[in-house]
Each structure stands twice: as structure tokens, then as C-alpha cells.
Design a protein around this motif. Structure first.
Motif, short mmCIF file in Angstrom:
data_model
loop_
_atom_site.label_atom_id
_atom_site.label_comp_id
_atom_site.label_asym_id
_atom_site.label_seq_id
_atom_site.Cartn_x
_atom_site.Cartn_y
_atom_site.Cartn_z
N GLU A 147 0.81 -1.21 0.00
CA GLU A 147 0.00 0.00 0.00
C GLU A 147 0.84 1.26 0.00
O GLU A 147 0.35 2.35 -0.27
CB GLU A 147 -0.94 -0.01 1.21
CG GLU A 147 -1.92 -1.18 1.15
CD GLU A 147 -2.62 -1.37 2.46
OE1 GLU A 147 -2.59 -0.45 3.29
OE2 GLU A 147 -3.20 -2.45 2.67
N GLY A 207 -1.89 4.92 -3.64
CA GLY A 207 -2.66 5.92 -2.94
C GLY A 207 -4.08 5.48 -2.69
O GLY A 207 -4.66 5.76 -1.63
N ARG A 208 -4.68 4.75 -3.64
CA ARG A 208 -6.06 4.31 -3.47
C ARG A 208 -6.19 3.35 -2.29
O ARG A 208 -7.09 3.48 -1.46
CB ARG A 208 -6.54 3.64 -4.75
CG ARG A 208 -7.98 3.13 -4.67
CD ARG A 208 -8.41 2.49 -5.97
NE ARG A 208 -8.36 3.45 -7.06
CZ ARG A 208 -8.62 3.12 -8.34
NH1 ARG A 208 -8.94 1.87 -8.64
NH2 ARG A 208 -8.57 4.03 -9.27
N ARG A 220 -4.13 3.07 0.20
CA ARG A 220 -3.81 3.78 1.43
C ARG A 220 -5.01 4.59 1.91
O ARG A 220 -5.32 4.63 3.10
CB ARG A 220 -2.60 4.69 1.18
CG ARG A 220 -2.03 5.30 2.45
CD ARG A 220 -0.68 5.93 2.20
NE ARG A 220 -0.73 6.97 1.19
CZ ARG A 220 -0.15 6.86 -0.01
NH1 ARG A 220 0.49 5.76 -0.35
NH2 ARG A 220 -0.23 7.85 -0.88
N ASP A 221 -5.71 5.23 0.99
CA ASP A 221 -6.89 6.00 1.36
C ASP A 221 -8.00 5.09 1.89
O ASP A 221 -8.72 5.45 2.83
CB ASP A 221 -7.41 6.79 0.16
CG ASP A 221 -6.45 7.90 -0.26
OD1 ASP A 221 -5.57 8.24 0.55
OD2 ASP A 221 -6.58 8.40 -1.39
N ARG A 222 -8.14 3.92 1.26
CA ARG A 222 -9.15 2.98 1.72
C ARG A 222 -8.84 2.50 3.14
O ARG A 222 -9.73 2.40 3.99
CB ARG A 222 -9.21 1.78 0.78
CG ARG A 222 -10.14 0.65 1.22
CD ARG A 222 -11.56 1.12 1.38
NE ARG A 222 -12.44 0.01 1.74
CZ ARG A 222 -13.66 0.15 2.24
NH1 ARG A 222 -14.14 1.38 2.46
NH2 ARG A 222 -14.40 -0.89 2.51
N ALA A 265 -7.17 4.15 5.41
CA ALA A 265 -7.43 5.26 6.31
C ALA A 265 -8.93 5.38 6.60
O ALA A 265 -9.33 5.66 7.73
CB ALA A 265 -6.89 6.55 5.73
N GLU A 266 -9.75 5.16 5.57
CA GLU A 266 -11.20 5.23 5.77
C GLU A 266 -11.67 4.17 6.75
O GLU A 266 -12.47 4.44 7.66
CB GLU A 266 -11.91 5.04 4.42
CG GLU A 266 -13.43 5.04 4.53
CD GLU A 266 -14.10 4.68 3.22
OE1 GLU A 266 -15.31 4.45 3.23
OE2 GLU A 266 -13.39 4.61 2.19
N SER A 275 -10.49 4.95 10.36
CA SER A 275 -11.21 6.04 11.01
C SER A 275 -12.53 5.58 11.62
O SER A 275 -13.08 6.26 12.48
CB SER A 275 -11.48 7.17 10.00
OG SER A 275 -12.36 6.73 8.98
N ARG A 325 -5.98 10.42 12.60
CA ARG A 325 -5.82 10.51 11.15
C ARG A 325 -4.39 10.90 10.79
O ARG A 325 -3.80 11.77 11.41
CB ARG A 325 -6.82 11.51 10.56
CG ARG A 325 -6.75 11.61 9.04
CD ARG A 325 -8.00 12.26 8.49
NE ARG A 325 -9.17 11.40 8.63
CZ ARG A 325 -9.48 10.42 7.77
NH1 ARG A 325 -8.68 10.18 6.74
NH2 ARG A 325 -10.55 9.71 7.96
N ASN A 326 -3.86 10.21 9.80
CA ASN A 326 -2.49 10.38 9.29
C ASN A 326 -1.44 9.78 10.22
O ASN A 326 -0.24 9.91 9.95
CB ASN A 326 -2.15 11.85 9.02
CG ASN A 326 -3.05 12.46 7.96
OD1 ASN A 326 -3.41 11.78 6.99
ND2 ASN A 326 -3.42 13.71 8.13
#
Length: 268
Positions: free
Chosen positions: A198, A202-203, A205-207, A209-210, A213, A244-245
Motif C-alpha cells: 500500500e 494511494g487508493r 492507502r486512502d481505503r 485510512a477510511e 477512522s 488521522r495520518n
């Protein structure tokens, strides 16, 4: 409320356990609640867990993995409701160990004068979660508020429990986790050795993070990567909400130790 008590040597009477739970639960709508209390001669940990976000059935009563698998040797009661919400509590069947002082996984220190005080507080803490998710009370409140509510609630009932949140101290060289200091440099080296795919997506990684959260304290995750091969494939419990992050998330492994585990090494 249906209560099941699994005694070991029966040094602590079942009648006293039922009386304490009934007293703490008075005033709450517990008609859909099942409470299983395990009194063991020995255990490396004591505590409770509330399965109250969704309905359980008799087929799902016995735990097959995770920290509660140690009670799988106890029989399933012959008569259970077709669906219920469940609270499990585990304490040592030894009234002679009190007064007792403990620190929990959320940075609180508790002192219990007797077994009844310990039982009352543990149940009140898990009852707070039941009231939140099943009864629509305490909206948005997590583990710290559950501790505060439980302490105030049992105090009103006359139980002798002293609870306070310990001050948080900054640590520079490493992170203290369950009596061990993990060198941040070591984690950084291992992170480079065990990179996740990952990193380059980026996709994905964003998933991730979602999903992270959405995690709440008490949720379960699976450890996908452990360079030491100690916890790989095991379940762990989320200790605090993910920032986050942040690179890591606070978890508790099945042996009760606390870690700040790299998010990319977990199945969410």
C-alpha cells in the motif's frame, strides 16, 4: 436480565454475585441482556467485554478464539434466549486478594476494597456500553466516559471503589507498552524491511485510512505482519481511536500487552 455464574471452587457465593449485578443494573432496561460471570482459580487477567452492537444467538455463545477462548471449556447453558446481548466478566475466585489496586488498559487506576466492589465496577463499565448501543444512552461516549460513569454509579450505590485517570507522560526515546519499551528506531527499521504494497498505492492507502477512522475502542483487528512472528494471524483489540495520518494505532494483544502497531500490518 439473565445471569450465568461459572464458579471454580465456589469460594464466592452465586447469590452474592446475582445480588450485586441486580443492584448495579437497577434502573436500566436489561430485558435483552445476558451476563456470563466466570470465577476462575487463576488467570493472567481479569476484566469484562460487552458484545452489544449486534444480536447474538445460542450458537455464537461459546468463544472460539481471542482472549475469551479460555472459557470455551465451560458448557453452554441448555436454555438461552433466541437472541440476546452479552456481557462477559472474568474475576479470580479469591476474596483474600482484596483490597486490590489495578491499572487498566485505558490509563486509569482503580482500587477495590472487596470482591463485590470489583465486580460492581467491572459490570457497570460494560453496562455503560450496553446502555449506549442497545438503549440509545450515552451517545458518542467511549472507554474513558464508561470508566467515569461506572465510578460515579457504583459510588452512589455505596460500593468502595476509587478510580482516577493517571496523568499521561511524554516519552522521547521509546514507547512504553505493558512494561516494555519499544525502540522507535527498531520499529522504523522493521517497517522498511516489511513494507506494505500500500506504500505505493494511494487508493489502497486512502481505503485503509477510511476503515481505520471507523474503528472504535474494543473493535477487533487481525495482525497480518509481525516481524517477530509472535502475533501473526492473531486477533487484537483496538485500544484507542486512530489519529488521522498516524502511522500506528494502539492495540492490545491476546496476552494483555499494549502496542502501537503499524496500521499497514493489520487487517481491518
Amino acid at each position: 436480565m439473565k445471569v450465568i455464574v461459572y464458579p471454580s471452587r465456589n469460594r464466592i457465593g452465586n447469590v452474592a454475585v446475582h445480588a450485586t449485578l441486580d443492584r448495579v443494573a437497577a434502573g436500566s432496561d436489561t430485558q435483552d441482556l445476558l451476563v456470563a460471570v466466570y470465577l476462575l482459580p487463576r488467570s493472567r487477567w481479569t476484566g469484562g467485554t460487552a458484545w452489544v452492537r449486534s444480536w447474538l444467538t445460542p450458537q455464537s455463545f461459546r468463544p472460539r478464539r481471542g482472549k475469551w477462548r479460555l472459557v470455551s471449556r465451560f458448557p453452554t447453558p441448555p436454555t438461552l434466549p433466541s437472541r440476546f446481548k452479552l456481557i462477559r466478566l472474568l474475576l479470580l475466585d479469591d476474596p483474600g486478594r482484596y483490597p486490590l489496586q489495578e491499572e487498566d488498559a485505558y490509563g486509569w487506576q482503580h482500587r477495590y476494597a472487596t470482591f463485590d466492589d470489583h465486580l460492581a465496577f467491572l459490570f457497570a463499565h460494560e453496562l455503560h456500553h450496553y446502555r449506549r448501543y442497545h438503549c440509545g444512552l450515552h451517545p458518542g461516549e467511549g472507554e474513558n466516559r464508561a470508566n467515569a460513569w461506572a465510578a460515579a454509579h457504583v459510588d452512589k450505590l455505596g460500593y468502595r471503589v476509587q478510580s482516577s485517570r493517571l496523568p499521561r507522560h511524554k516519552q522521547s526515546a521509546g514507547r512504553k507498552t505493558a512494561g516494555h519499551t519499544v525502540d522507535e528506531t527498531l520499529w522504523a527499521v522493521m517497517s522498511r524491511l516489511f513494507k506494505s504494497p500500500e506504500k505505493n498505492s494511494g487508493r489502497l492507502r486512502d481505503r485503509r485510512a477510511e476503515l481505520a477512522s471507523r474503528l472504535q475502542p474494543g473493535d477487533r483487528v487481525t495482525i497480518r505482519t509481525d516481524p517477530r512472528q509472535r502475533y501473526s494471524g492473531q486477533s487484537a483489540t483496538v485500544l484507542r481511536r486512530w489519529r488521522r495520518n498516524a502511522y500506528r494505532i494502539a492495540i492490545t494483544t491476546s496476552d494483555g500487552k499494549q502496542w502501537r502497531w503499524p496500521l499497514a500490518w493489520l487487517e481491518l
